[in-house]
Design an enzyme around this catalytic site. Structure first.
Site, PDB file in Angstrom:
ATOM      1  N   ARG A 314      65.359  11.259 -20.218  1.00 35.82           N
ATOM      2  CA  ARG A 314      64.021  11.744 -20.564  1.00 35.82           C
ATOM      3  C   ARG A 314      63.304  12.367 -19.360  1.00 35.82           C
ATOM      4  NH1 ARG A 314      59.628  10.782 -24.312  1.00 35.82           N
ATOM      5  NH2 ARG A 314      57.656  10.407 -23.223  1.00 35.82           N
ATOM      6  N   ILE A 346      55.100  16.002 -24.324  1.00 36.96           N
ATOM      7  CA  ILE A 346      56.269  15.218 -24.707  1.00 36.96           C
ATOM      8  C   ILE A 346      55.725  13.911 -25.246  1.00 36.96           C
ATOM      9  CG2 ILE A 346      56.554  14.373 -22.333  1.00 36.96           C
ATOM     10  CD1 ILE A 346      59.560  14.140 -22.884  1.00 36.96           C
ATOM     11  N   SER A 347      56.022  13.617 -26.506  1.00 37.22           N
ATOM     12  CA  SER A 347      55.437  12.461 -27.178  1.00 37.22           C
ATOM     13  C   SER A 347      55.867  11.158 -26.525  1.00 37.22           C
ATOM     14  CB  SER A 347      55.843  12.447 -28.656  1.00 37.22           C
ATOM     15  OG  SER A 347      55.318  13.560 -29.340  1.00 37.22           O
ATOM     16  N   ALA A 348      55.048  10.127 -26.726  1.00 39.49           N
ATOM     17  CA  ALA A 348      55.392   8.796 -26.241  1.00 39.49           C
ATOM     18  C   ALA A 348      56.756   8.402 -26.798  1.00 39.49           C
ATOM     19  CB  ALA A 348      54.327   7.790 -26.661  1.00 39.49           C
ATOM     20  N   PRO A 349      57.599   7.741 -26.008  1.00 38.66           N
ATOM     21  CA  PRO A 349      58.949   7.412 -26.478  1.00 38.66           C
ATOM     22  C   PRO A 349      58.974   6.551 -27.735  1.00 38.66           C
ATOM     23  CG  PRO A 349      58.475   6.376 -24.346  1.00 38.66           C
ATOM     24  CD  PRO A 349      57.399   7.363 -24.598  1.00 38.66           C
TER      25      PRO A 349
END
Length: 681
Positions: A314, A346-349
């Site tokens: 990531r 980038i979205s939260a995992p």
């Protein structure tokens, strides 16, 4: 000169109240959580220390009720009270400790709120350098302070000769810069600089008078360790900074011209510092810890998706952010509009994991993703559909497409193609798709892409229901209509520059504090009036509805979004007189020129501590709207409540919309292209 230094008696200190705070999943404090905690502590004198993945918080009065509320809001996992043992001798004795507390409290609010900021280390060096200069240290004495810091940190691997000169030059600039003249500083920066300078001068006077129990440079080095801790600078990066500071003073041929005046004529010409020194941060360990956390929390369930999360790096998709930032549960912005609003991230995992579980990608699938962003989600999809499947990811901005292509190529994702276009229009030339996933939010169903879905395919899309209330739906065909196979609470950056834009207007509330209101195109609201709405008289209305620790808020939000004329809008922020139900802000009902937001008041009964929901109205019909919202909350609690099964969802488009009925028309959400029906059990 301060009188207490003349009299050798420090000012009266508060009896500091201490709590050790642990955060959900033992993941440490995320930037979003840190900002929420910092806002909740507004008006209190406090300082903190990052320890064992949590925080040790010290306040001038008990913050137990506040932390209990944050536990109820699921911002904090738990807290435990304790005894604060100040390091009085390390900071030079009682008078030195009083000075330390002053600078701790001046620095802590901003340092906490800025958790995750990419420039925190550089800002910390600017502040410390201001302290050293104010203390009157000459260049070699400053170098000795950095040497003492290095003695307290693990050894580092020196940089290559090629990178050494540039890194030392950047460090020297930071050490010489006039921090107060930093361009475009955030609010409160000058006050922080002043606090560090004041501490340096006071410590120098104590040292001159023989009133410090340790040497001045040793005390200043201890201040540096604490400042780096507050600013979340990893130990390895502290060691790197110490090495560079020593080199700037002693190890380079160019003299280290550090001024001993109050300010330096050198402007801060560098906001980021490339240390050029290897650190102990191991992305693989961070990624493994992230995966373990989401397996435990239930976000990751499928073995193939777990393997994808372990394999795809990531952090390589956000190279401008710190490695650690990639593996905390928070979104990382990558693009803003001209007004500063985030338009891509980038979205939260945890959100990425949730949607991938909804997608259910399989080897051989042909997949369309709307919203390329960094390319990270597409890389995960590519891993899931290998060896014969393919992923098409689309975005509306050429720079985002180019960046995604670069990241995907570097990751070896040869079965992923990033293209420029409108995600809502899809890619008919590459259809049919087994899965279509939107990683951007929509206000309606983009019907064009439905025709591009294979007969047994699945559409995963975050739909904004009404106002700010949004959920990520996984739809599959059910005859002429669509059934929901999964539905999760989630909010995404909206679609833009296309045929299905979700128009959003942010209304900044005027006056003191920082509060804004989210509004959308379908809402009937006087946005100009809303700018001063909190300046009108408040009309409270409390319900008998009680929430207890761990109770979810998502279902009462959904209910209100359906039954209120304009849905429910987010109203984040803090200001005097604004009493939101959460530390981050509140949810609000809108009706033209009137607003009513949710609040709570704490109580205790035989069932333990509870929070009773209330409503605060503002505007010409404040009392009427507040009572309307309160009545709707009581209806939800009576007829449904938190302990009933979750509702179901059905969707249809075009002429098929008339096939969807509901006993209560309030739970039929008609949009221009689709109908959504919510089935409460």
């Amino acid at each position: 000169m301060d009188s207490y230094e003349d009299n050798l008696a420090p000012p009266a200190e508060p009896e500091w109240w201490q709590a050790t705070i642990r955060f959900p999943g033992d993941a440490g404090v995320s930037p979003e959580t840190a900002a929420t905690l910092s806002a909740a502590l507004t008006g209190r004198r406090f300082h903190f220390l990052r320890k064992d993945g949590g925080l040790r918080l010290r306040t001038d009065r008990s913050a137990g009720a506040l932390l209990d509320q944050l536990v109820a809001d699921e911002v904090v996992a738990e807290w435990v009270g304790g005894i604060y043992e100040a390091e009085t001798d390390a900071f030079g004795g009682p008078q030195g400790m009083a000075i330390a507390h002053a600078v701790f409290c001046a620095d802590s609010p901003a340092a906490l709120a800025e958790t995750g900021s990419p420039d925190s280390k550089e800002r910390c060096i600017l502040l410390l350098s201001s302290m050293y200069r104010a203390a009157g240290l000459d260049p070699f004495e400053v170098g000795d302070v950095w040497a003492k810091i290095g003695d307290l940190r693990p050894p580092i691997d020196p940089p290559t000769e090629a990178r050494r000169a540039a890194a030392i030059t950047t460090m020297r600039r930071l050490m010489n810069a006039d921090a107060a003249q930093r361009p475009d500083p955030e609010p409160g920066w000058v006050e922080r600089v002043t606090a560090f300078e004041d501490a340096g001068r006071r410590l120098a006077r104590l040292a001159k008078g023989g009133h410090l129990k340790r040497g001045l440079r040793a005390v200043l080095a201890h201040h540096a360790i604490f400042a780096f801790n507050r600013n979340n600078t990893p130990v390895a990066e502290q060691a790197a900074a110490a090495w560079l500071g020593w080199q700037a003073a002693f190890g380079d041929t160019e003299p280290a011209a550090v001024s001993t005046s109050r300010t330096s004529p050198v402007p801060p010409t560098s906001t980021r510092m490339e240390t050029a020194i290897s650190t102990t941060v191991d992305p693989t360990k961070l990624r493994e810890a992230m995966v373990a956390k989401y397996i435990d929390s239930g976000h990751l369930r499928t073995p193939e998706i777990i393997d994808a999360f372990r394999t795809v790096e990531r952090h390589t998709f956000i190279p401008d952010a710190k490695v650690e930032a990639a593996y905390v549960d928070d979104a990382v912005p990558i693009k803003h509009d001209t007004g500063g609003e985030m338009i891509s991230c980038i979205s939260a995992p945890s959100i990425v994991a949730t949607q991938l579980e909804q997608v259910g990608a399989r080897p051989g699938h042909n997949i369309l993703e709307a919203g390329a962003a960094t390319g990270y989600n597409a890389a995960l999809l590519g891993h899931l559909v290998t060896p014969t499947g393919h992923v098409w990811t689309i975005d509306v901005d050429q720079d985002l497409v180019d960046t995604a292509r670069t990241h995907l190529a570097a990751a070896g994702a040869c079965n992923v193609t990033a293209v420029l276009g409108d995600g809502a229009a899809g890619l008919p030339e590459h259809a049919p798709f087994d899965r279509i996933q939107f990683t951007v939010g929509a206000g309606d169903i983009p019907t064009t892409v439905l025709d591009q879905l294979a007969p047994d395919g699945r559409l995963v899309i975050p739909i904004r229901i009404r106002g700010s209330i949004s959920r990520s739906f996984a739809f599959e065909r059910d005859g002429d209509t669509w059934k929901t196979v999964s539905c999760e609470m989630a909010t995404f950056v909206p679609l833009r520059k296309g045929i299905c834009d979700d128009l959003y207007t942010r209304v900044q509330i005027a006056g003191e504090g920082v509060v804004h209101l989210e509004t959308f195109s379908e809402q009937l609201v006087d946005r100009e009036v809303m700018r001063t709405i909190l300046d009108t008289p408040a009309h409270p209305a409390y319900t008998g509805v009680k929430f207890r620790q761990g109770d979810p808020w998502q279902w009462v939000y959904l209910w209100l979004a359906c039954v209120l004329p304009n849905g429910l809008s987010r109203m984040p922020g803090q200001r005097a007189g604004f009493t939101p139900h959460f530390a981050w802000g509140s949810m609000a009902a809108l009706d033209g020129d009137t607003l009513a937001y949710l609040t709570i008041r704490e109580g205790e009964d035989t069932g333990g501590r509870f929070w009773a929901i209330g409503v605060i109205g503002h505007g010409p019909r404040a009392a009427v709207l507040a009572e309307q919202v309160a009545t709707a909350i009581e209806e939800w609690d009576r007829d449904y409540g938190n302990h009933a099964p979750a509702p179901g969802f059905r969707m249809a488009t075009g002429d098929s919309r008339d096939q969807l009925k509901a006993a209560d028309p309030r739970f039929i959400i008609d949009k221009p292209a689709s109908r959504l029906v919510i089935d409460w059990p």
